[in-house]
Scaffold this active site. Structure first.
Site: not given
Ligand SMILES: NC(=O)c1ccc[n+]([C@@H]2O[C@H](COP(=O)([O-])OP(=O)(O)OC[C@H]3O[C@@H](n4cnc5c(N)ncnc54)[C@H](OP(=O)(O)O)[C@@H]3O)[C@@H](O)[C@H]2O)c1
Length: 330
Positions: A24, A48-49, A141, A181
């Site tokens: 995203v 770093d969160l 999670y 998803w």
């Molecule tokens: N993916 C799904 O299927 C899904 C489904 C429902 C809801 N969501 C929600 O949608 C949102 C976006 O998801 P997404 O798919 O874009 O996730 P993603 O591709 O896994 O990206 C998450 C990002 O968060 C960063 N992150 C993790 N730990 C961190 C930390 N300690 N400090 C700073 N940054 C950190 C990661 O950094 P790095 O790149 O360095 O690892 C990554 O760039 C999230 O809130 C997720 O819970 C996702």
């Protein structure tokens, strides 16, 4: 999609994006790149969160008008063995963001959350008013994301936080966007299944979990639209129309890829439906991940949302065609 309401924002303060390198986060960069607004994108190395003081310093330094939090600990199975870290990133960090933003005039926090906050208490689609949990039945999670939602709502509803002012435009607001998803530029189910389809002549895919595949690009656009809106604070379910199973999604994506000319070894009749029990994983997923999008549709209709509301098939089709064509483009 119209972003004319960007003028509602005070551009002397930046939009701060967390999660720059995620699916995203990358989509937000692509979308906001077209607009003349000050935006700061932060990845894990910038902030770093899990480190509360680092987050507080970043907020004090940039003094944002808008925060879009697309960062999260999303490794659902690994999360089972790292609870404290997961809660720090998915619940405590959003609470700090909310605490900061609740005190900024016209400040806005957009935060993404998940269908995994629900634990099969219904067999039909969940409304925003439905209670998540029960906590004990959620994976770590899902628990952490629900704790994050509660922390944000608590910060914006603390004693002293105004519910109304003489000038309503000065109110700070939050939007919790629950989705499911997600696929975009990063590791996701569709990319995995297309890779496997090129390597194997049969696949076994879970067919008893039902949800809605959602494009990261569209999630980014809706998040920005909300940030520019005059909508009330609250939770919104952000998913396209329709529903499917992981098996249904796999079949659809592979069919589109095959039609688009990707080498696919597996025949559709060899993509076998299995149950969740036949595919054991560390974290328990909900069987019913259906989210009702009625509240979002109503909100968009009052916001000059110019695009036709999408269904999941058209979004997946566009994504797969683009993904399959990408090596040819470069
Ligand atoms: N993916 C799904 O299927 C899904 C489904 C429902 C809801 N969501 C929600 O949608 C949102 C976006 O998801 P997404 O798919 O874009 O996730 P993603 O591709 O896994 O990206 C998450 C990002 O968060 C960063 N992150 C993790 N730990 C961190 C930390 N300690 N400090 C700073 N940054 C950190 C990661 O950094 P790095 O790149 O360095 O690892 C990554 O760039 C999230 O809130 C997720 O819970 C996702």
């Amino acid at each position: 999609m119209s972003y004319s309401s960007f003028e509602l924002l005070d551009h002397s303060r930046p939009i701060l994006i967390f999660g720059r390198d995620g699916q995203v986060g990358k989509a937000l960069q692509q979308t906001l790149g077209d607009f003349q607004v000050p935006v700061i994108y932060l990845g894990r190395k910038d902030c770093d969160l899990a480190d509360k003081s680092s987050l507080q310093q970043v907020l004090n330094r940039y003094q944002p008008q808008v925060i879009i939090n697309a960062a999260a600990y999303t490794a659902v199975d690994r999360a089972e063995s790292e609870r404290d870290l997961v809660v720090a990133i998915n619940a405590e960090a959003p609470e700090i963001m909310a605490n900061y933003m609740a005190h900024v005039a016209n400040g806005i926090l957009v935060h993404y959350s998940t269908d995994y906050v629900f634990a099969d208490t219904k067999t039909t689609d969940y409304q925003e008013v439905d209670s998540p949990g029960p906590m004990k039945q959620l994976c770590v999670y899902g628990q952490s994301k629900w704790l994050g939602e509660q922390a944000i709502e608590k910060q914006f509803n603390l004693e002293g936080h105004p519910k109304s002012t003489a000038d309503q435009t000065q109110l700070s607001r939050y939007f919790i966007l629950r989705t499911s998803w997600v696929y975009g530029d990063g590791d996701n189910f569709i990319r995995t299944i297309l890779r496997l389809a090129g390597e194997r002549d049969n696949l076994r895919v879970v067919a008893d979990q039902i949800g809605v595949p959602t494009s990261a690009q569209w999630l980014a656009e809706i998040g920005i639209q909300m940030a520019c809106s005059r909508l009330d604070s609250g939770i919104y379910h952000v998913v396209p129309d329709g529903e499917t199973s992981w098996h249904g999604l796999a079949v659809f994506a592979i069919e589109i890829a095959a039609m688009a000319g990707k080498g696919v070894d597996v025949k559709v009749e060899n993509i076998l439906p299995i149950t969740s029990d036949e595919y054991p994983v560390a974290a328990k997923r909900p069987v019913n991940s259906r989210l009702s999008n009625q509240k979002l549709k109503k909100a968009l209709s009052g916001m000059a949302y110019t695009t036709t509301y999408p269904n999941w098939q058209e979004q997946v089709e566009a994504y797969v065609k683009d993904y399959v064509a990408t090596p040819l483009k470069s």
